[in-house]
Design a protein around this motif. Sequence first.
Motif, mmCIF file in Angstrom:
data_model
loop_
_atom_site.group_PDB
_atom_site.id
_atom_site.type_symbol
_atom_site.label_atom_id
_atom_site.label_comp_id
_atom_site.label_asym_id
_atom_site.label_seq_id
_atom_site.Cartn_x
_atom_site.Cartn_y
_atom_site.Cartn_z
ATOM 1 N N ILE A 144 63.669 -32.302 -112.247
ATOM 2 C CA ILE A 144 62.826 -31.786 -113.336
ATOM 3 C C ILE A 144 63.159 -32.512 -114.635
ATOM 4 O O ILE A 144 62.264 -32.905 -115.390
ATOM 5 C CB ILE A 144 62.992 -30.261 -113.495
ATOM 6 N N LEU A 145 64.444 -32.730 -114.897
ATOM 7 C CA LEU A 145 64.856 -33.432 -116.116
ATOM 8 C C LEU A 145 64.345 -34.873 -116.142
ATOM 9 O O LEU A 145 64.091 -35.424 -117.213
ATOM 10 C CB LEU A 145 66.376 -33.402 -116.262
ATOM 11 N N ILE A 204 62.015 -23.773 -116.767
ATOM 12 C CA ILE A 204 62.037 -23.596 -115.311
ATOM 13 C C ILE A 204 63.339 -24.186 -114.785
ATOM 14 O O ILE A 204 63.879 -25.135 -115.351
ATOM 15 C CB ILE A 204 60.815 -24.240 -114.605
ATOM 16 N N ASP A 205 63.843 -23.591 -113.704
ATOM 17 C CA ASP A 205 65.097 -24.046 -113.106
ATOM 18 C C ASP A 205 64.877 -24.900 -111.867
ATOM 19 O O ASP A 205 65.696 -25.750 -111.541
ATOM 20 C CB ASP A 205 65.973 -22.843 -112.745
ATOM 21 N N ARG A 206 63.786 -24.648 -111.163
ATOM 22 C CA ARG A 206 63.429 -25.459 -109.999
ATOM 23 C C ARG A 206 61.979 -25.163 -109.645
ATOM 24 O O ARG A 206 61.399 -24.187 -110.113
ATOM 25 C CB ARG A 206 64.358 -25.206 -108.817
ATOM 26 N N GLN A 247 54.883 -25.813 -117.519
ATOM 27 C CA GLN A 247 55.898 -26.756 -117.066
ATOM 28 C C GLN A 247 55.887 -26.887 -115.545
ATOM 29 O O GLN A 247 56.023 -27.988 -115.006
ATOM 30 C CB GLN A 247 57.277 -26.340 -117.583
ATOM 31 N N THR A 248 55.692 -25.774 -114.850
ATOM 32 C CA THR A 248 55.585 -25.823 -113.386
ATOM 33 C C THR A 248 54.386 -26.675 -112.981
ATOM 34 O O THR A 248 54.493 -27.539 -112.102
ATOM 35 C CB THR A 248 55.451 -24.404 -112.804
ATOM 36 N N ALA A 249 53.246 -26.447 -113.629
ATOM 37 C CA ALA A 249 52.047 -27.237 -113.330
ATOM 38 C C ALA A 249 52.296 -28.718 -113.616
ATOM 39 O O ALA A 249 51.841 -29.587 -112.858
ATOM 40 C CB ALA A 249 50.862 -26.721 -114.144
ATOM 41 N N GLY A 250 53.031 -29.013 -114.684
ATOM 42 C CA GLY A 250 53.356 -30.403 -115.006
ATOM 43 C C GLY A 250 54.161 -31.070 -113.911
ATOM 44 O O GLY A 250 53.888 -32.210 -113.516
#
Length: 151
Positions: free
Chosen positions: A15-16, A28-30, A74-77
């Motif tokens: 994610i990073l 978000i964490d994962r 962010q999840t959608a990204g």
Amino acid sequence: MESPIKFEEVDIATILKTLPHRYPFLLIDRVINIRADHSGIGVKNVTINEPAFQGHFPERPVYPGVLMIEGMAQTAGVIGITSVEGTEKPRAVYFLTIDKCKFRKPVMPGDIVEYHMRSIGRRKTMWWFHGDAKVNGATVAEADVGAMLTD
């Protein structure tokens, strides 16, 4: 019938590398179960250490709804960027729209929020997703979000 899983789990390290967001705004964490039909589930472990709880609200901390909407985006990204084939991945995702947003239940420290996102439209570099934020299977928020992937 659901599409096959493309990525079982996108961890925080990935994610990073995928999103430009950093603490305190990486929400978000994962992301798990990313499917070829451009759906997946973002996971956020809400702790009392979240900076927002200093003022929202100190006596009865409630996770801000706007941060859940950002978590959906962010999840959608992550889903959108990981779905792009080839080596030329987009370098940025810009949040464009929020529609049909509803907050249904408060989210508290200790809750695990799952952002169930599915693509509802795409045109060139623009994507739209419907998201349901859930805690223990119960919907706590929902919204349609739009974003643009850019170089």
